[in-house]
Design a protein around this motif. Structure first.
Motif, short mmCIF file in Angstrom:
data_model
loop_
_atom_site.label_atom_id
_atom_site.label_comp_id
_atom_site.label_asym_id
_atom_site.label_seq_id
_atom_site.Cartn_x
_atom_site.Cartn_y
_atom_site.Cartn_z
N GLN A 16 0.73 -1.36 -0.03
CA GLN A 16 -0.05 -0.08 -0.12
C GLN A 16 0.80 1.21 0.11
OE1 GLN A 16 -2.61 -1.61 3.49
NE2 GLN A 16 -3.78 0.08 2.54
N VAL B 135 -1.67 9.26 1.59
CA VAL B 135 -2.50 9.59 0.58
C VAL B 135 -3.27 11.03 1.17
CG1 VAL B 135 -4.59 9.67 -0.89
CG2 VAL B 135 -2.84 7.74 -0.90
N LEU C 107 -7.61 4.39 -2.58
CA LEU C 107 -6.32 3.77 -1.91
C LEU C 107 -6.27 2.43 -2.53
CD1 LEU C 107 -7.32 4.54 1.86
CD2 LEU C 107 -6.14 6.19 0.24
N SER D 93 -8.91 -1.80 -4.53
CA SER D 93 -8.87 -0.39 -4.43
C SER D 93 -10.24 -0.04 -3.22
CB SER D 93 -9.17 0.18 -5.43
OG SER D 93 -8.16 -0.01 -6.54
N THR E 261 -2.23 2.68 4.85
CA THR E 261 -2.07 4.06 4.17
C THR E 261 -2.61 5.03 5.21
OG1 THR E 261 -2.20 3.29 1.79
CG2 THR E 261 -2.83 5.41 2.26
N LEU F 295 -4.23 8.24 5.54
CA LEU F 295 -5.22 9.24 4.78
C LEU F 295 -5.15 10.57 5.51
CD1 LEU F 295 -6.84 10.20 2.45
CD2 LEU F 295 -8.88 9.03 3.63
#
Lengths: 113, 110
Positions: free
Chosen positions: B6, B10, B20, B73, B105, B107
């Motif tokens: 990953q 982001v 993602l 995703s 990830t 965010l």
């Protein structure tokens, strides 16, 4: 409401043994796989082990094979994780998990001298 | 080497859409897809989507999952401040007989 409550986490020395317990309620326990997932501080979660509904089959992550044993008592709606030969790298919060949808609040295991 | 990859971070603006990604191989993501979980600091992970994109009760429709080949995703539409969290993918690996989590990830909602 599904509830999972872990117990047994504590500070132990390297090489020691520890048994975690998870008391489940709010669902038909005997019909679900159950998992243990751990998460070290600042790290991704790591799946540790799971057990079939009848307790006949278990799977483990390679790093704990031969040291950890998952078991269950369907009469008591409980799942256990016996941890032997503990290492510093086993330090983590250990979560009891159903379907990856329901998680307990976790039990902190610290392995340190 | 087995693993789910990953992007570490982001960043997107408020009310925008974030996608993602999680890349695995034919033994995991490409086989049975991936689930997605959200984690806020100090709390256990929270399941957003099962493998196959069905959402547990209470998860908003803003969260949707998809898969193309070996890449899964998670799309989050109409980003809200409370969506700022760590997101993990999760897949069963049939060659390892093990569940794998992605690296996560983070965010950020600007």
């Amino acid at each position: 409401e599904v509830q999972l409550v872990e117990s047994g986490g504590t500070l132990v020395q390297p090489g020691a043994s520890l048994r975690l317990s998870c008391a489940a309620s709010g669902f038909t326990f005997s019909t679900y796989y159950m998992h243990w997932v751990r998460q070290a501080p600042g790290k991704r979660p790591e799946w540790v082990a799971d057990i079939t509904p009848d307790g006949s089959t278990q799977y483990y992550v390679d790093s704990v094979k031969g040291r950890f044993t998952i078991s269950r008592d369907n009469a008591k709606n409980s799942v256990f994780l016996q941890m032997n030969s503990l290492r510093a790298e086993d330090t983590a919060i250990y979560y009891c998990v159903r379907l990856f949808e329901n998680w307990g609040q976790g039990a902190l295991v610290t392995v340190s001298s | 080497q087995a693993g789910l990859t990953q992007p570490p971070s982001v960043s997107k603006g408020l009310r925008q859409t974030a996608t993602l990604t999680c890349t695995g191989n034919n033994n995991n993501v490409g086989n049975e897809g991936a689930a997605w979980l959200q984690q806020n600091q100090g709390h256990p992970p929270k399941l957003l989507t099962h493998r196959g994109d069905d959402r547990p009760s209470g998860i908003p429709e803003r969260f949707s999952a998809s898969r193309s080949g070996n890449t899964a995703s998670l799309t989050i539409t109409g980003l809200q401040p409370e969506d700022e969290a760590d997101y993990y993918c999760l897949a069963w690996d049939s060659s390892l007989n093990a569940w794998l989590f992605g690296g996560g990830t983070k965010l950020t909602v600007l």
